[in-house]
Structures are given as structure tokens and as C-alpha cells.
Design an enzyme around this catalytic site. Structure first.
Site: not given
Ligand SMILES: *Cc1c(COP(=O)(O)O)cnc(C)c1O
Length: 483
Positions: A113
């Protein structure tokens, strides 16, 4: 480039959709078209990545969407060695003949993120300064979005953040990372409920146009189109590092919750990156795998959403799916409105199994889905650790597991880049269960779990949340730059 809502309306400038989050009609913003990138462009970008690092590549990709004279300096500031430890920002390593890992978790909060959020914080600050105004961010997180948003907005002038989290449903490390922030411009709110209830509260506030305008509420959760664009960049970076040429297709395996990360890989594919299969991995919350297998989309209730050992994927409603469906129905906004604004609201599901465009989806767009369980995660983490000395987190393990399973069944072939979406340190209990020892703690996180915590408990009630926000937010938001 103009941006359009999946539910129709007038095309908007990037600077307007940046601060909006959800469109007023309830739809999601998407690029008006996908800019096309040739093999020659990719060859040139390979040189850019080598000479100017990730920031240079980010600038080349993003300027196809974002027209802003300061974009280059914003990319340089976001994708710095200070933030990500090295200029390449998202390095790729090879695990075996067919498997690469794209390391997307080297930012301040150890999850992918950060890749989008570090840019978003700077885009927000830049746009707010240009307009001479301020913004209050309201978001919901199952763990990684929220902490990445808070760390991206921390110290950015003119921005406050209130973040809803599902009480007790995040790992110790995730809670420590968020709740240890002690800053008057950042509020952590622990909601008595699961992530979807947090997200529903954010939506309820967003639908209250008057409250939203009065309190200058914006969004950085996974529906913000700027996040999608920022995430497109690392699909290019990963491909260029894993591939020796600019034409051989490579599959991408993406652990999926809200469908944001896989959507960005899909956008890169639509732009001309030679992405082969788009491998969507879910955990025990299998709504998306069922949709891609059957055409029926049936989001679960909050109560029917399992708390799993890959908690950032514990999502029953995939908030970005509407963007993909919009493309699937050939950008028919009234059809999209019918599916998401009517059928889903009225009956809790819709079914595209009879639509030939859904049936042809695998050939047209290449998404293939599979699921993974707690046992699969443990076995995958253990196998990679024992056989290769590579330690991955439980979410990454879901992606690797599904890629391996689909390969074994002959559903996919050829090399795959698996997105590493978090570092093992965030999920120490599961790592210990898998390999019998705790994951290493990167020096920058030493001592965080013992730090004092700052968090507000809240019932899952929109009126209570609004009352609390009205009280906490600065009375005159326009003058709040005092942090
Ligand atoms: C947010 C997240 C996901 C999923 O990603 P999306 O964009 O919501 O599909 C997978 N793994 C981790 C560690 C995350 O923080």
C-alpha cells in the site's frame, strides 16, 4: 487525460477526481481511455529504470494520465531511497525457473500500500496548496491501507486523517504500527465490527453530501483512482526486471481483497504491457474466485466474512470490482449502474453467467482465479523457506499457492511474477506456526509493539461516527495546518 465515472456523468480533470474518492453518482472514477505503450516504449523505459530508478519510470508512466508540471518532483519525493531503502524501490527476485517475486513492501509500513500512498500524500498536499484549502481524510482499513495512509499523510500540510479499523481483527504489529502514531492530525478509530462495516460507515458519510462538503471529507481507501494509477507503475517495473525482452508474456499472481492491486496489473495489460494470465488469489473469503468461476457475484454479509491468517484479504465485497465490470460490459455506464446501483442493492447479487462477454473474459482479459486456505499458506511459506531460503508473508503465500495450483492443473503455463504484498514481520504468529521461528524484525521497526497506543473505540453506527468527527475535526478546516 479525463476521468469518467463507471456510472456515467461528465468527464473530469485529474485534479478534481483526486480529492473526490467516490463519484457523486456512487460510481468509481476510471481513466477515460488506456494510453498505449509500444515495445519500443518499454525498451526505452528499461533504460529509464536503470538510469533514473523507479521514480523516473513512475514519472514516465504517470504522465500519460496526469498532466502536472510538478509530477516529476512529486515522483522523486515519493519514490526516494529514504522511503524505500533503494532506488529501484520495487526489486524483483527469482525464486525458481517459473517464479519471480516483486518486492512491493519495502516502504515505511512494510506493505505494498505504501507504493501508492507515498505518492498520494504528496499529490494531495500539492493540490490542496494549489487550491489554498485543506482536507480531512476518512478511510477504512483492514490493516495495511490505513497505516500506509497515515504514514503517507503524517507531516503533509493541510491534511488530517481519521481511520476506521475493525477492532481486534488486525495483527499485533499492524495495530502497533497504527495506534502508536501520536499526532493531533491523525485519529485511529476501532469499530466494533468487521472491515466491511467500517467501509459501510465511510460510504454512509460519503453519501451525506452536506456533511462531506462541510467537513471537507476525502478518501484514500482503495477506491481512489490515483491509487490505481500509482499501482500501475510497478507492473511495468516488475515486468522489465523479470523479462529479458519486451514481448514475452509473463503471468502476474496477485493476492486479492478489494480487487485494487489486480485491477492495476490489468490496466498495465490494457496499456500494452505483455501480461499473460492475471492470477487472482483469494483466501477463505472466496467471493471473487466464485465470481470468476461462475459469473455470479454474491458479496457476503459481514457476519459471514471469515477472519483468516491473511487478514488484509478478509473482504467480502470487492470495492474495485466495479471498475473491471465497467470494462467487461464495454464501458456501458447504464448497465454498470443497473448491476451495482440496482441489482446488487435490491437483491444482494448479480449474475453475468449468461453474458457472452463474461464467458470470453479469460480470453479477452486473462483473469483466472483460485483460493488458498490457512493450511495452504503454512505449507507454501514452509516450502519456500526450506527449499529456497526465501521467507514470504501469508498474503504473498496465497498468491504463490494459487499460481502453483493452477500450473499443476495445466490452467496456466509459463513464468509468473508473484506480488509480495507485505513483509513477514507484520504477521509473526503465522510465520512462527509455519517455520517454527519468528520472522526477522527490520531495524526500522524495532520496539514498535511496546509503544503507547492512541485509539478511539466506536460502535458501528454512522450517526455516532458523524457526531464524533464533527467534534474532532477542526471547526474551521481551512486554517488547520498546525502539525
Ligand atoms: C491490501 C492487501 C491485499 C489485497 O489487495 P487489494 O488491492 O485489496 O486486492 C493483499 N495483501 C496485503 C498484504 C494487503 O495489504
Amino acid at each position: 487525460m479525463r476521468f469518467i465515472s463507471t456510472r456515467g456523468g461528465q468527464p473530469q480533470a485529474f485534479s478534481d477526481v483526486l480529492l473526490e474518492g467516490l463519484a457523486a453518482d456512487g460510481g468509481l472514477y476510471v481513466p477515460g481511455e488506456y494510453p498505449q505503450v509500444s515495445a519500443a516504449d518499454l525498451r526505452a523505459w528499461r533504460g529509464v529504470l536503470a538510469d533514473e530508478g523507479y521514480a523516473g519510470l513512475a514519472y514516465r508512466v504517470l504522465k500519460l494520465f496526469i498532466d502536472d508540471p510538478d509530477l516529476r518532483s512529486l515522483c522523486d519525493a515519493a519514490y526516494s531511497e529514504a522511503n524505500f531503502g533503494e532506488a529501484v524501490v520495487a526489486p524483483v527476485s527469482q525464486v525458481d525457473d517459473d517464479l519471480y517475486l516483486a518486492h512491493l513492501s519495502n516502504g515505511p509500513t512494510a506493505a505494498f500500500k505504501d507504493m501508492a500512498m507515498q505518492l498520494l500524500g504528496r499529490l494531495f498536499e500539492h493540490e490542496l496548496a494549489r487550491r489554498g484549502t485543506t482536507l480531512n481524510v476518512l478511510g477504512a482499513t483492514s490493516g495495511d491501507t490505513g497505516s500506509a495512509a497515515e504514514y503517507a499523510m503524517l507531516g503533509r500540510a493541510g491534511i488530517t486523517v481519521a481511520m476506521l479499523t475493525p477492532a481486534g481483527r488486525m495483527s499485533d504489529f499492524q495495530q502497533a504500527q497504527m495506534y502508536s502514531i501520536d499526532d493531533p492530525a491523525i485519529a485511529n478509530i476501532a469499530v466494533d465490527g468487521v472491515f466491511d462495516e467500517c467501509q459501510d460507515l465511510v460510504k454512509a458519510v460519503n453519501m451525506d453530501a452536506e456533511f462531506k462538503a462541510t467537513h471537507r471529507i476525502g478518501a484514500v481507501n482503495s477506491i481512489n483512482v490515483a491509487r490505481l494509477l500509482a499501482q500501475v507503475v510497478y507492473a511495468f517495473a516488475a515486468y522489465l526486471q523479470a523479462s529479458a525482452d519486451e514481448t514475452t508474456p509473463i503471468g502476474f499472481a496477485v493476492p486479492t481483497g478489494n480487487f485494487g492491486d489486480i485491477m492495476s496489473a490489468y490496466v498495465a495489460k490494457r496499456m500494452g504491457l505483455p501480461v499473460g494470465d492475471l492470477i487472482l488469489a483469494t483466501n477463505e473469503n472466496t467471493v471473487l474466485a466464485e465470481f470468476f468461476a461462475t459469473g455470479a457475484y454474491r458479496p457476503r454479509s459481514a457476519a459471514a466474512t471469515y477472519a483468516t491468517s491473511s487478514p488484509s484479504m478478509d473482504i467480502s465485497k470487492a470495492s474495485n470490482l466495479e471498475r473491471f465490470i465497467f470494462d467487461l460490459v464495454e464501458r456501458d455506464a447504464s448497465r454498470t449502474t443497473d448491476l451495482f446501483g440496482r441489482q446488487l442493492v435490491a437483491s444482494g447479487h448479480f449474475d453475468l453467467s449468461g453474458d457472452p462477454r463474461f464467458q470470453a473474459q479469460r480470453d479477452t482479459f486473462g483473469i483466472v482465479a483460485g483460493t488458498s486456505t490457512h493450511g495452504d499458506r503454512l505449507a507454501t511459506i514452509k516450502a519456500l523457506w526450506q527449499d529456497r531460503g526465501v521467507l514470504i508473508d501469508p498474503h504473498t503465500a496465497d498468491g504463490v499457492h494459487v499460481a502453483k495450483t493452477l500450473r499443476a492443473s495445466g490452467t496456466i503455463s509459463g513464468p509468473v511474477i508473484a506480488y509480495e504484498t507485505a513483509l513477514p514481520v507484520k504477521f509473526a504468529a503465522t510465520i512462527k506456526e509455519a517455520i517454527g521461528q519468528a520472522p526477522p524484525i527490520p531495524p526500522r521497526f524495532a520496539g514498535i509493539e511496546g509503544a503507547p497506543r492512541h485509539v478511539v473505540p466506536m460502535a458501528g453506527d454512522a450517526d455516532a461516527l458523524k457526531a464524533w468527527l464533527a467534534d474532532w475535526l477542526p471547526a474551521d478546516a481551512a486554517v488547520r495546518v498546525d502539525f
